[in-house]
Design an enzyme around this catalytic site. Structure first.
Site, short mmCIF file in Angstrom:
data_model
loop_
_atom_site.label_atom_id
_atom_site.label_comp_id
_atom_site.label_asym_id
_atom_site.label_seq_id
_atom_site.Cartn_x
_atom_site.Cartn_y
_atom_site.Cartn_z
N ASN A 1 54.96 89.33 77.57
CA ASN A 1 55.79 88.50 76.39
C ASN A 1 56.21 89.50 75.23
O ASN A 1 55.36 90.26 74.67
CB ASN A 1 54.64 87.63 75.62
CG ASN A 1 55.54 86.72 74.58
OD1 ASN A 1 56.73 87.01 74.22
ND2 ASN A 1 54.62 85.78 74.40
N HIS B 1 54.63 105.04 93.53
CA HIS B 1 53.33 104.79 93.66
C HIS B 1 52.30 105.83 93.62
O HIS B 1 51.13 105.80 93.33
CB HIS B 1 53.34 104.10 95.00
CG HIS B 1 52.06 103.26 95.31
ND1 HIS B 1 50.74 103.51 94.45
CD2 HIS B 1 51.67 102.32 96.22
CE1 HIS B 1 49.84 102.53 95.03
NE2 HIS B 1 50.29 102.02 95.88
#
Length: 459
Positions: free
Chosen positions: A393, A152
């Site tokens: 995708n 992070h």
């Protein structure tokens, strides 16, 4: 390796994927907004019901990852300490750890409602080195799960979303829709930095915090995933705007609803806190060289592509008894009131300056700390509404499900609402809360927040 329910995960191969292009070894400093993040990791995962033959799918993911790392090169580096003891990013193309795994189970049998058991260390790998770890897990049903763990300190959710979208675009041989900018000078402090004591309420040097008492019993938080139907979100928003009140956003309405639930906790604390993660990209107005760009809308243009952390966590604290009795619209007003000051360029410039004046001390957002034993419970809500699930995708179709997984290890609760991949207006809500707060969610909030099930997901 972990297990998915009672089924063990078997590792087929471990590898390190480096950037596809030769890269010059160099150092990238952390911005002052990166420096307020502790060394914690953020996980995301995507579930695919069907894919190409597994080996072919894994090769596509791996090859496109190498190309994506050439563009998002900080993810191929390592975080090290500089001479001041501050973290710094060494862009040495160490690469990302890559795990190819298999679980002898079907997607419909994975208990996503309990991600601590089914996801953590099983579908989302535990990061041990480097900045990023990726795992591709084959399933018995022919499906696939792609799990990622990110440092992070290097990237916030916005930056991670940029990377994930570009990675999938590369896999489909599409042009990258948003190239990252690593221009740290956009977040430089002012000269001289401006000291404003208001930031003492939002940030705190870690050295000034009391030492944790080891004899106190640990109370680890628990992760759960719920869903909210569109009609219930709309109902919350309608109630937040009751009696002609200003129409509040769906997110503010949800935060107000959750705050009221947390206030129901009979744990001896008189107050409870609610924090909200604010992305500063839309707030920071960078005019550097914009005249040469000949753009009609120049505000935030450079910041829209900025890769790193641009976050603030304003919060409100209120009396628990009063919160329980307040109508939702008044609680929504309170949320709006404490968030509004953070919606400005000056707010983020002020944080940058405040951190500069305290360096090299390690800084932490105050909402994540308990200064006194009497401090009440605290929960932070981050908006995952831009989580690009349907865009991830790789060439065999969009995921049937995706979520963040962020068991960050502290005692402050964390909640992330995200859109359902079906784009039907429903939300998926990741929660990392104490057992007592989850009990309240499932009793007081059960008409709105429903446990995630395979039947709802249509697996």
């Amino acid at each position: 390796m972990g297990s998915c329910g009672t089924t063990a995960t078997s590792v087929k191969q471990r590898d390190i994927v480096a950037a596809a292009l030769p890269m010059q070894d160099h150092w990238l400093p952390m911005s002052n907004l990166d420096l307020i993040l502790p060394p914690i990791d953020v996980g995301v995962f995507f579930c695919y019901k069907k894919c190409l033959p597994h080996d072919e799918s894994v090769n596509i993911v791996k090859k496109s990852l190498a190309q994506a790392l050439a563009i998002f090169y900080p993810f191929a580096g390592e975080v090290v300490q500089n001479s001041l003891g501050e973290p710094e990013l060494h862009c040495n193309n160490r690469g990302a750890d890559f795990i190819h795994a298999y679980i002898d189970t079907e997607l419909k049998n994975i208990d996503l409602y309990n991600p601590d058991d089914s996801v953590e260390g099983t579908l989302v790998p535990l990061k041990k080195q480097g900045v990023v770890t990726i795992q591709v897990t084959e399933l018995k049903c022919g499906g696939l799960v792609i799990g990622c763990q990110f440092d992070h300190r290097i990237a916030d959710a916005y930056s991670i979303n940029m990377f994930l979208t570009a990675w999938a675009e590369i896999a489909q041989l599409k042009p990258i829709s948003r190239l990252p900018s690593f221009r740290r000078s956009m977040l430089n402090p002012r000269h001289p930095p401006v000291m404003n004591l208001i930031y003492e309420t939002l940030l705190v040097p870690i050295s000034s915090l009391p030492q944790p008492q080891s004899q106190l019993p640990a109370n680890p938080l628990i992760s759960r995933i719920y869903y909210i139907e569109a009609k219930d979100i709309n109902h919350l928003q309608s109630n937040s705007s009751f009696n002609g009140n200003t129409k509040r956003s769906k997110l503010v309405s949800f935060i107000a609803f959750l705050w009221k639930i947390i206030a129901e906790c009979d744990d001896g604390h008189d107050t409870c806190k609610m924090g909200v993660v604010v992305d500063g990209r839309e707030r920071l107005d960078n005019k550097i060289n914009l005249d040469k760009l000949s753009l009609s809308n120049t505000k935030s243009f450079l910041m829209q592509n900025y890769f790193g952390n641009v976050l603030s966590i304003p919060y409100g604290e209120a009396n628990s008894s009063a919160l329980k009795e307040m109508p939702l619209s008044l609680v929504a007003d309170m949320v709006h009131e404490f968030v509004s000051p953070a919606l400005s360029e000056e707010h983020f410039r002020g944080i940058i300056d405040w951190v500069e004046l305290h360096r090299p001390a390690s800084i932490l957002a105050r909402i994540y700390t308990k200064i006194k034993e009497t401090d009440g419970e605290a929960v932070v809500v981050s908006s995952g509404q831009r989580f690009p699930v349907e865009s991830i995708n790789f060439g065999w179709g969009k995921p049937v499900f995706g979520s963040y997984h962020f068991p960050w290890g502290g005692q402050t609760g964390y909640v992330m609402p995200m859109p359902n991949v079906r784009k039907n207006g429903d939300w998926i809500v990741y929660m990392h809360l104490s057992q007592k707060h989850l009990d309240l969610v499932e009793s007081k909030g059960s008409k709105v927040l429903k446990p995630l099930t395979p039947s709802y997901l249509d697996f």
